[in-house]
Design an enzyme around this catalytic site. Structure first.
Site, PDB file in Angstrom:
ATOM      1  N   GLU A  99       0.723  -1.232  -0.102  1.00 17.22           N
ATOM      2  CA  GLU A  99       0.079   0.032  -0.007  1.00 17.22           C
ATOM      3  C   GLU A  99       0.786   1.169   0.145  1.00 17.22           C
ATOM      4  O   GLU A  99       1.963   1.240   0.581  1.00 17.22           O
ATOM      5  CB  GLU A  99      -0.846   0.048   1.282  1.00 17.22           C
ATOM      6  CG  GLU A  99      -2.175  -0.620   1.083  1.00 17.22           C
ATOM      7  CD  GLU A  99      -3.199   0.193   0.385  1.00 17.22           C
ATOM      8  OE1 GLU A  99      -2.782   1.243  -0.504  1.00 17.22           O
ATOM      9  OE2 GLU A  99      -4.628  -0.166   0.402  1.00 17.22           O
ATOM     10  N   ASP A 100       0.246   2.278  -0.627  1.00 17.80           N
ATOM     11  CA  ASP A 100       1.186   3.501  -0.637  1.00 17.80           C
ATOM     12  C   ASP A 100       0.780   4.291   0.985  1.00 17.80           C
ATOM     13  O   ASP A 100       1.815   4.666   1.281  1.00 17.80           O
ATOM     14  CB  ASP A 100       0.530   4.484  -1.643  1.00 17.80           C
ATOM     15  CG  ASP A 100      -0.960   4.487  -1.618  1.00 17.80           C
ATOM     16  OD1 ASP A 100      -1.675   3.884  -1.021  1.00 17.80           O
ATOM     17  OD2 ASP A 100      -1.472   5.556  -2.348  1.00 17.80           O
ATOM     18  N   ASP A 103      -4.722   4.816   6.041  1.00 21.15           N
ATOM     19  CA  ASP A 103      -5.170   5.810   6.820  1.00 21.15           C
ATOM     20  C   ASP A 103      -6.280   5.271   7.871  1.00 21.15           C
ATOM     21  O   ASP A 103      -5.921   4.666   8.646  1.00 21.15           O
ATOM     22  CB  ASP A 103      -6.176   6.630   5.741  1.00 21.15           C
ATOM     23  CG  ASP A 103      -6.834   7.969   6.146  1.00 21.15           C
ATOM     24  OD1 ASP A 103      -6.431   8.998   5.833  1.00 21.15           O
ATOM     25  OD2 ASP A 103      -7.957   7.628   7.004  1.00 21.15           O
ATOM     26  N   PHE A 152      -3.317  15.287   4.840  1.00 17.98           N
ATOM     27  CA  PHE A 152      -3.460  14.730   3.491  1.00 17.98           C
ATOM     28  C   PHE A 152      -2.208  15.084   2.644  1.00 17.98           C
ATOM     29  O   PHE A 152      -1.927  16.108   2.401  1.00 17.98           O
ATOM     30  CB  PHE A 152      -4.606  15.313   2.901  1.00 17.98           C
ATOM     31  CG  PHE A 152      -5.016  14.652   1.526  1.00 17.98           C
ATOM     32  CD1 PHE A 152      -5.974  13.281   1.767  1.00 17.98           C
ATOM     33  CD2 PHE A 152      -4.608  14.773   0.273  1.00 17.98           C
ATOM     34  CE1 PHE A 152      -6.271  12.573   0.778  1.00 17.98           C
ATOM     35  CE2 PHE A 152      -4.890  14.088  -0.845  1.00 17.98           C
ATOM     36  CZ  PHE A 152      -6.022  13.217  -0.696  1.00 17.98           C
ATOM     37  N   ARG A 165       0.466  12.419  -8.803  1.00 17.93           N
ATOM     38  CA  ARG A 165       0.970  11.275  -8.731  1.00 17.93           C
ATOM     39  C   ARG A 165       2.572  11.450  -9.264  1.00 17.93           C
ATOM     40  O   ARG A 165       3.210  10.510  -8.758  1.00 17.93           O
ATOM     41  CB  ARG A 165       0.351  10.299  -9.679  1.00 17.93           C
ATOM     42  CG  ARG A 165      -1.126  10.053  -9.102  1.00 17.93           C
ATOM     43  CD  ARG A 165      -1.738   8.672  -9.880  1.00 17.93           C
ATOM     44  NE  ARG A 165      -3.123   8.511  -9.708  1.00 17.93           N
ATOM     45  CZ  ARG A 165      -3.700   7.880  -8.630  1.00 17.93           C
ATOM     46  NH1 ARG A 165      -3.292   7.476  -7.688  1.00 17.93           N
ATOM     47  NH2 ARG A 165      -4.958   7.816  -8.495  1.00 17.93           N
TER      48      ARG A 165
HETATM   49  P1  IMP Z   1      -7.963   3.849   4.244  1.00 16.18           P
HETATM   50  O1  IMP Z   1      -8.926   2.679   3.490  1.00 16.18           O
HETATM   51  O2  IMP Z   1      -8.715   4.798   4.857  1.00 16.18           O
HETATM   52  O3  IMP Z   1      -6.779   3.305   4.843  1.00 16.18           O
HETATM   53  O4  IMP Z   1      -7.317   4.587   3.026  1.00 16.18           O
HETATM   54  C1  IMP Z   1      -6.732   4.033   2.051  1.00 16.18           C
HETATM   55  C2  IMP Z   1      -6.624   4.644   0.788  1.00 16.18           C
HETATM   56  O5  IMP Z   1      -6.853   5.814   0.659  1.00 16.18           O
HETATM   57  C3  IMP Z   1      -5.047   4.891   0.302  1.00 16.18           C
HETATM   58  O6  IMP Z   1      -4.663   3.661  -0.015  1.00 16.18           O
HETATM   59  C4  IMP Z   1      -5.010   5.975  -0.305  1.00 16.18           C
HETATM   60  O7  IMP Z   1      -5.485   5.597  -1.963  1.00 16.18           O
HETATM   61  C5  IMP Z   1      -6.214   6.808   0.152  1.00 16.18           C
HETATM   62  N1  IMP Z   1      -5.596   7.967   1.006  1.00 16.18           N
HETATM   63  C6  IMP Z   1      -5.642   8.087   2.432  1.00 16.18           C
HETATM   64  N2  IMP Z   1      -5.016   8.791   2.697  1.00 16.18           N
HETATM   65  C7  IMP Z   1      -4.564   9.389   1.757  1.00 16.18           C
HETATM   66  C8  IMP Z   1      -3.700  10.753   1.672  1.00 16.18           C
HETATM   67  O8  IMP Z   1      -3.424  11.419   2.601  1.00 16.18           O
HETATM   68  N3  IMP Z   1      -3.217  11.116   0.455  1.00 16.18           N
HETATM   69  C9  IMP Z   1      -3.685  10.431  -0.656  1.00 16.18           C
HETATM   70  N4  IMP Z   1      -4.508   9.465  -0.709  1.00 16.18           N
HETATM   71  C10 IMP Z   1      -4.552   9.021   0.496  1.00 16.18           C
HETATM   72 MG    MG Z   2      -3.727   3.356  -1.904  1.00 11.33          MG
END
Ligand code: IMP
Ligand code: MG
Length: 179
Positions: A99-100, A103, A152, A165
């Site tokens: 994963e990048d 959150d 963010f 990106r």
């Molecule tokens: P989660 O399901 O809340 O953990 O979010 C996962 C996905 O939300 C990540 O893989 C990102 O694609 C996107 N995401 C969450 N936070 C950020 C951020 O700060 N910048 C850009 N994308 C984010």
């Molecule tokens: Mg992602």
């Protein structure tokens, strides 16, 4: 979205990212030697991290991409959408999800549950970035590049409404000045 309207502050420079990704590659290689892991990269955000990470992994492995959409703008979307499934290829494999950024953890949790149901032998998670204050799950991430506060970010594969990106560094989106 015009990039000119965005107010960005530098957060992590290309060189810091590269150094950490090299360390992560060494840690992954150490843990997964002799098991030929299946790396599953979560598109789109993780594609640049993945390409740098695998060039720092020196053990045999397979690589697949999946696509899960969970975000609109800077707020968590209410739905998680599986756009590129990996069914049929995970049974009996030692899987590492790439994963990048994690959150809330909902995307990773969704994928972990799915891979469990598809009978992966083991499931690990590596994420370049992690927001511990937002994380909703008990699952301990196996490898984290940087723990970050509730901000963010964009760049290095991560986007804000598809912008950013391609940026080599990682930036904070300064919402107070833009919204
Ligand atoms: P989660 O399901 O809340 O953990 O979010 C996962 C996905 O939300 C990540 O893989 C990102 O694609 C996107 N995401 C969450 N936070 C950020 C951020 O700060 N910048 C850009 N994308 C984010
Ligand atoms: Mg992602």
């Amino acid at each position: 979205m015009s990039p000119k309207n965005l107010n960005l502050d530098i957060y992590l420079r290309e060189i810091e990212i590269a150094e950490r990704v090299q360390e992560l590659g060494e840690e992954v290689s150490e843990k997964y030697q002799d098991v030929n892991p299946l790396l599953i990269s979560v598109l789109s955000g993780a594609f640049i991290f993945t390409s740098d990470l695998i060039r720092n992994i020196d053990v045999p492995h397979d690589l697949l991409f999946t696509k899960i959409k969970s975000y609109e703008g800077t707020h968590p979307g209410s739905t998680i959408d599986f756009q590129l499934p990996v069914d049929g290829q995970v049974k009996g494999r030692d899987v590492l999800i790439i994963e990048d950024i994690i959150d809330t953890g909902r995307t990773a949790d969704f994928l972990i549950s799915h891979l469990r149901a598809k009978q992966a032998k083991s499931i690990g998670v590596i994420s370049l970035l992690w927001k511990p204050s937002k994380y909703e799950f008990d699952y301990k991430l196996d490898f984290v590049g940087f723990s970050i506060p509730d901000i963010f970010v964009l760049g290095y594969g991560m986007d804000y409404n598809e912008y950013g990106r391609n940026l080599k560094d990682i930036y904070i989106l300064n919402q107070h000045k833009n919204q």
